[in-house]
Design a protein around this motif. Structure first.
Motif, PDB file in Angstrom:
ATOM      1  N   PRO A  14      -3.662  -0.462  -6.684  1.00 49.97           N
ATOM      2  CA  PRO A  14      -4.793  -1.252  -6.186  1.00 49.97           C
ATOM      3  C   PRO A  14      -5.189  -0.881  -4.755  1.00 49.97           C
ATOM      4  CG  PRO A  14      -3.270  -2.670  -7.354  1.00 49.97           C
ATOM      5  CD  PRO A  14      -2.606  -1.331  -7.231  1.00 49.97           C
ATOM      6  N   LEU A  15      -4.199  -0.505  -3.923  1.00 53.02           N
ATOM      7  CA  LEU A  15      -4.518  -0.108  -2.552  1.00 53.02           C
ATOM      8  C   LEU A  15      -5.343   1.173  -2.520  1.00 53.02           C
ATOM      9  CD1 LEU A  15      -1.276  -0.842  -0.482  1.00 53.02           C
ATOM     10  CD2 LEU A  15      -3.487  -2.008  -0.350  1.00 53.02           C
ATOM     11  N   ILE A  16      -5.103   2.066  -3.483  1.00 42.17           N
ATOM     12  CA  ILE A  16      -5.920   3.279  -3.575  1.00 42.17           C
ATOM     13  C   ILE A  16      -7.368   2.912  -3.886  1.00 42.17           C
ATOM     14  CG2 ILE A  16      -6.335   5.355  -4.962  1.00 42.17           C
ATOM     15  CD1 ILE A  16      -3.304   5.658  -5.227  1.00 42.17           C
ATOM     16  N   ILE A  17      -7.552   1.991  -4.815  1.00 46.21           N
ATOM     17  CA  ILE A  17      -8.903   1.548  -5.182  1.00 46.21           C
ATOM     18  C   ILE A  17      -9.574   0.823  -4.014  1.00 46.21           C
ATOM     19  CG2 ILE A  17     -10.224   0.072  -6.742  1.00 46.21           C
ATOM     20  CD1 ILE A  17      -8.015   0.551  -8.826  1.00 46.21           C
ATOM     21  N   ILE A  18      -8.811  -0.062  -3.369  1.00 47.59           N
ATOM     22  CA  ILE A  18      -9.356  -0.802  -2.222  1.00 47.59           C
ATOM     23  C   ILE A  18      -9.672   0.157  -1.077  1.00 47.59           C
ATOM     24  CG2 ILE A  18      -8.832  -2.534  -0.455  1.00 47.59           C
ATOM     25  CD1 ILE A  18      -7.118  -3.951  -2.592  1.00 47.59           C
ATOM     26  N   GLY A  19      -8.812   1.165  -0.895  1.00 47.28           N
ATOM     27  CA  GLY A  19      -9.056   2.157   0.142  1.00 47.28           C
ATOM     28  C   GLY A  19     -10.361   2.898  -0.082  1.00 47.28           C
ATOM     29  N   ALA A  20     -10.629   3.226  -1.334  1.00 47.35           N
ATOM     30  CA  ALA A  20     -11.893   3.885  -1.662  1.00 47.35           C
ATOM     31  C   ALA A  20     -13.070   2.965  -1.348  1.00 47.35           C
ATOM     32  CB  ALA A  20     -11.912   4.282  -3.138  1.00 47.35           C
ATOM     33  N   ALA A  21     -12.943   1.683  -1.683  1.00 41.46           N
ATOM     34  CA  ALA A  21     -14.014   0.717  -1.416  1.00 41.46           C
ATOM     35  C   ALA A  21     -14.235   0.543   0.087  1.00 41.46           C
ATOM     36  CB  ALA A  21     -13.675  -0.624  -2.071  1.00 41.46           C
ATOM     37  N   VAL A  22     -13.143   0.491   0.842  1.00 42.59           N
ATOM     38  CA  VAL A  22     -13.246   0.350   2.299  1.00 42.59           C
ATOM     39  C   VAL A  22     -13.944   1.561   2.910  1.00 42.59           C
ATOM     40  CG1 VAL A  22     -11.902   0.320   4.443  1.00 42.59           C
ATOM     41  CG2 VAL A  22     -11.271  -1.200   2.561  1.00 42.59           C
TER      42      VAL A  22
END
Length: 254
Positions: free
Chosen positions: A133-141
């Motif tokens: 999930p942090l990878i996905i959130i990182g992409a969104a950020v």
């Protein structure tokens, strides 16, 4: 310092302690694959369900003298340390960053690292339920901050270095030096924090990890053949890079 400012620090600190209590629950239940939404908190030793007075962050551990109210079994000091670190962490972020997007961005990621830290120390795993999930959130950020290219550079750099080192160690030493959990974690850092922080985190993680491993071997805490979790070294390097990265980068690259 006016009363509003004081109250903001008090409220922020209390929030950090409460979050720390929640993090403790995650640290205990994620490796066991237990429910983290419905199931009530319980004593790990006697399985007795805990009530409000047993769950007051920081204070319950102190008043109960680090023991379960029901079975008198010792409670791991990790519960107190995690709540204390969460409180200190959020207060530092609040003091330095104030009410801003970067405050929420920084505390959220470092809070996740707090959970990863204790899970990796206790179980030698970095759960996908956190890193992916942090990878996905990182992409969104990165999209929100309009730094997509920098984030991709960070992802590629972190992933490549860790993957190559892990592969070489496996081929030449027949040992797993870096697990896929470590690779996913540095990938999340790359997307979330960009190239500069990723480069510094990668560099210092091997310094911190090597120094910690050498210290534990010399002091007899670990043997040369023992597995030593690398996640804590990555997290320590990340915190160091976030705190001092700009100064170090300017010192070496101008």
């Amino acid at each position: 310092m006016n009363i509003i400012t004081v109250l903001s620090y008090v409220y922020t600190g209390l929030s950090g302690a409460v979050f720390g209590s929640f993090f403790n629950m995650l640290i205990h239940r994620i490796p066991l694959e237990e429910d983290i939404v419905v199931k009530r908190s319980y004593c790990p030793a006697c399985k007795h369900k805990l009530y409000f007075m047993d769950l007051i962050p920081l204070l319950s551990y102190i008043f109960l003298l680090g023991k379960c109210r029901h079975c008198k079994e010792k409670i791991s000091i990790r519960y107190f340390i995690c709540e204390l670190l969460s409180t200190v962490l959020i207060l530092i972020c609040w003091h330095l960053l104030g009410f801003s997007f970067i405050f929420f961005k920084t505390y959220f990621f470092l809070a996740c690292m707090l959970v990863v830290l204790f899970i990796d120390i206790e179980h030698h795993i970095i759960p996908d339920v956190i890193s992916l999930p942090l990878i996905i959130i990182g992409a969104a950020v990165s999209v929100y901050e309009k730094v997509i290219i920098d984030a991709i550079y960070g992802l590629v750099t972190g992933f490549s270095v860790f993957f190559i080192i892990g592969l070489l160690a496996k081929l030449y030493y027949k040992k797993t030096a870096l697990g896929f959990g470590d690779i996913k974690l540095i990938s999340a850092i790359g997307l979330y924090w960009g190239l500069k922080i990723t480069v510094l985190t990668t560099y210092f993680s091997f310094i911190f990890g090597g120094a910690a491993g050498l210290f534990m071997i010399l002091t007899g805490l670990r043997k040369k053949t023992d597995y030593i979790a690398f996640g804590p070294a990555i997290i320590a390097a990340l915190v160091f890079s976030i705190s001092f990265g700009n100064k170090i980068w300017i010192m070496y690259f101008g």
